[in-house]
Design a protein around this motif. Structure first.
Motif, mmCIF file in Angstrom:
data_model
loop_
_atom_site.group_PDB
_atom_site.id
_atom_site.type_symbol
_atom_site.label_atom_id
_atom_site.label_comp_id
_atom_site.label_asym_id
_atom_site.label_seq_id
_atom_site.Cartn_x
_atom_site.Cartn_y
_atom_site.Cartn_z
ATOM 1 N N GLY A 15 0.783 -1.230 0.000
ATOM 2 C CA GLY A 15 0.000 0.000 0.000
ATOM 3 C C GLY A 15 0.811 1.275 0.000
ATOM 4 N N THR A 16 2.140 1.188 -0.071
ATOM 5 C CA THR A 16 2.997 2.372 -0.101
ATOM 6 C C THR A 16 2.960 2.993 -1.492
ATOM 7 N N CYS A 17 2.804 4.301 -1.545
ATOM 8 C CA CYS A 17 2.785 5.006 -2.837
ATOM 9 C C CYS A 17 4.202 5.050 -3.396
ATOM 10 N N THR A 18 4.409 4.418 -4.546
ATOM 11 C CA THR A 18 5.727 4.406 -5.177
ATOM 12 C C THR A 18 5.844 5.465 -6.272
ATOM 13 N N PHE A 19 4.711 5.964 -6.741
ATOM 14 C CA PHE A 19 4.691 7.001 -7.778
ATOM 15 C C PHE A 19 3.408 7.787 -7.608
ATOM 16 N N ASP A 20 3.523 9.095 -7.329
ATOM 17 C CA ASP A 20 2.330 9.896 -7.033
ATOM 18 C C ASP A 20 1.584 10.369 -8.275
ATOM 19 N N GLY A 21 2.133 10.108 -9.439
ATOM 20 C CA GLY A 21 1.449 10.463 -10.684
ATOM 21 C C GLY A 21 1.691 11.882 -11.153
ATOM 22 N N LYS A 22 2.447 12.668 -10.401
ATOM 23 C CA LYS A 22 2.689 14.065 -10.787
ATOM 24 C C LYS A 22 3.855 14.133 -11.769
ATOM 25 N N ILE A 23 3.546 14.535 -13.004
ATOM 26 C CA ILE A 23 4.578 14.686 -14.028
ATOM 27 C C ILE A 23 5.064 16.131 -14.076
ATOM 28 N N GLY A 24 4.146 17.084 -14.171
ATOM 29 C CA GLY A 24 4.556 18.484 -14.179
ATOM 30 C C GLY A 24 3.482 19.412 -14.712
ATOM 31 N N ILE A 25 3.707 20.711 -14.481
ATOM 32 C CA ILE A 25 2.858 21.773 -15.024
ATOM 33 C C ILE A 25 3.775 22.701 -15.810
ATOM 34 N N PHE A 26 3.418 22.954 -17.047
ATOM 35 C CA PHE A 26 4.299 23.666 -17.953
ATOM 36 C C PHE A 26 3.617 24.928 -18.481
ATOM 37 N N PRO A 27 4.136 26.104 -18.124
ATOM 38 C CA PRO A 27 3.514 27.355 -18.591
ATOM 39 C C PRO A 27 3.888 27.656 -20.036
ATOM 40 N N SER A 70 9.852 14.824 -19.453
ATOM 41 C CA SER A 70 9.461 14.742 -18.042
ATOM 42 C C SER A 70 8.834 13.401 -17.717
ATOM 43 N N ILE A 71 8.015 12.878 -18.624
ATOM 44 C CA ILE A 71 7.427 11.552 -18.423
ATOM 45 C C ILE A 71 8.530 10.513 -18.300
ATOM 46 N N MET A 72 9.501 10.579 -19.218
ATOM 47 C CA MET A 72 10.587 9.599 -19.204
ATOM 48 C C MET A 72 11.446 9.715 -17.945
ATOM 49 N N ALA A 73 11.626 10.933 -17.456
ATOM 50 C CA ALA A 73 12.439 11.143 -16.251
ATOM 51 C C ALA A 73 11.711 10.714 -14.981
ATOM 52 N N GLU A 74 10.387 10.967 -14.922
ATOM 53 C CA GLU A 74 9.610 10.693 -13.710
ATOM 54 C C GLU A 74 9.047 9.277 -13.650
ATOM 55 N N TRP A 75 8.985 8.580 -14.793
ATOM 56 C CA TRP A 75 8.313 7.286 -14.848
ATOM 57 C C TRP A 75 9.011 6.282 -13.936
ATOM 58 N N PRO A 76 8.257 5.591 -13.080
ATOM 59 C CA PRO A 76 8.877 4.653 -12.139
ATOM 60 C C PRO A 76 9.474 3.443 -12.839
ATOM 61 N N SER A 77 10.615 3.006 -12.340
ATOM 62 C CA SER A 77 11.257 1.830 -12.921
ATOM 63 C C SER A 77 10.410 0.597 -12.622
ATOM 64 N N GLY A 78 10.426 -0.331 -13.537
ATOM 65 C CA GLY A 78 9.651 -1.559 -13.357
ATOM 66 C C GLY A 78 8.236 -1.469 -13.885
ATOM 67 N N CYS A 79 7.768 -0.269 -14.241
ATOM 68 C CA CYS A 79 6.420 -0.111 -14.795
ATOM 69 C C CYS A 79 6.471 -0.244 -16.316
ATOM 70 N N ASP A 80 5.368 -0.685 -16.889
ATOM 71 C CA ASP A 80 5.246 -0.821 -18.335
ATOM 72 C C ASP A 80 5.528 0.522 -18.996
#
Length: 199
Positions: A15-27, A70-80
């Motif tokens: 139940g531990t959050c391993t990835f909070d899903g926040k990629i970024g906000i870009f102005p 940013s997606i590539m940098a933030e994406w958790p290892s081991g995920c599809d």
């Protein structure tokens, strides 16, 4: 104007959050030196200015230079690494077969594709249901809490939102966290989707 990127959070088996899903906000801004001095800044100081017109070129640059990296940098290892980026149906958005996008999105073992949201409705946009729901209290705006009306009309945008006494439920701590819909209406909507009709 901003473009935000969020994903579904990931949790471990305990139940531990391993990835909070926040990629970024870009102005959508440009940085340029001040042309003249003023009481607020000296000449030549770098200042941010909004991009006045958000075109397909601007959206594409943001996607290729900011969002995909940013997606590539933030994406958790081991995920599809097959990722579908959902965008709304705004005309400046690029197509999935754009060669520059494909070149960037298929690098480093990733397979990133684009998809438009299922219905042309802001109520079904992931940002409205997720990200903007979080800041809703600050904006004092009401968002859709039930989508049964959309299903009953077969995906049409000509629905009227029912009153659910949201404020009263929130004060009592009874505001639902899960959307529910009658099974027969969901089945009819799924039948339409399977048969290629608009939902």
């Amino acid at each position: 104007m901003f473009m935000s990127a969020i994903a579904r959070p990931r949790y471990s088996e305990d139940g531990t959050c391993t990835f909070d899903g926040k990629i970024g906000i870009f102005p959508f801004i440009i940085e340029e030196p001040a042309v003249r001095a003023s009481k607020n800044r000296a000449w030549g100081v770098i200042q941010m200015k909004p991009i006045e017109s958000i075109t397909k070129t601007v959206i594409k640059a943001c996607l290729l230079e900011k969002i995909i990296p940013s997606i590539m940098a933030e994406w958790p290892s081991g995920c599809d690494k097959h990722i579908v980026v959902q965008q709304d149906n705004a005309s400046p958005h690029i197509n999935d077969n754009d060669l520059d996008f494909v070149d960037v999105a298929q690098s480093d073992g990733f397979n990133i594709t684009l998809a438009n949201q299922p219905a042309n409705s802001p109520d079904l946009n992931i940002n409205d249901l997720g990200f903007f729901r979080i800041i809703q209290g600050l904006q004092h705006e009401k968002r859709l809490k039930r989508f049964v009306k959309i299903l009953k009309l077969g995906g049409n945008n000509n629905y009227k939102l029912p009153h659910i006494k949201k404020g009263k439920l929130a004060r009592r701590g009874q505001l639902p966290n899960v959307l529910t819909a009658p099974l027969d209406i969901v089945e009819k909507a799924l039948d339409k989707a399977i048969n290629g009709q608009s939902i």
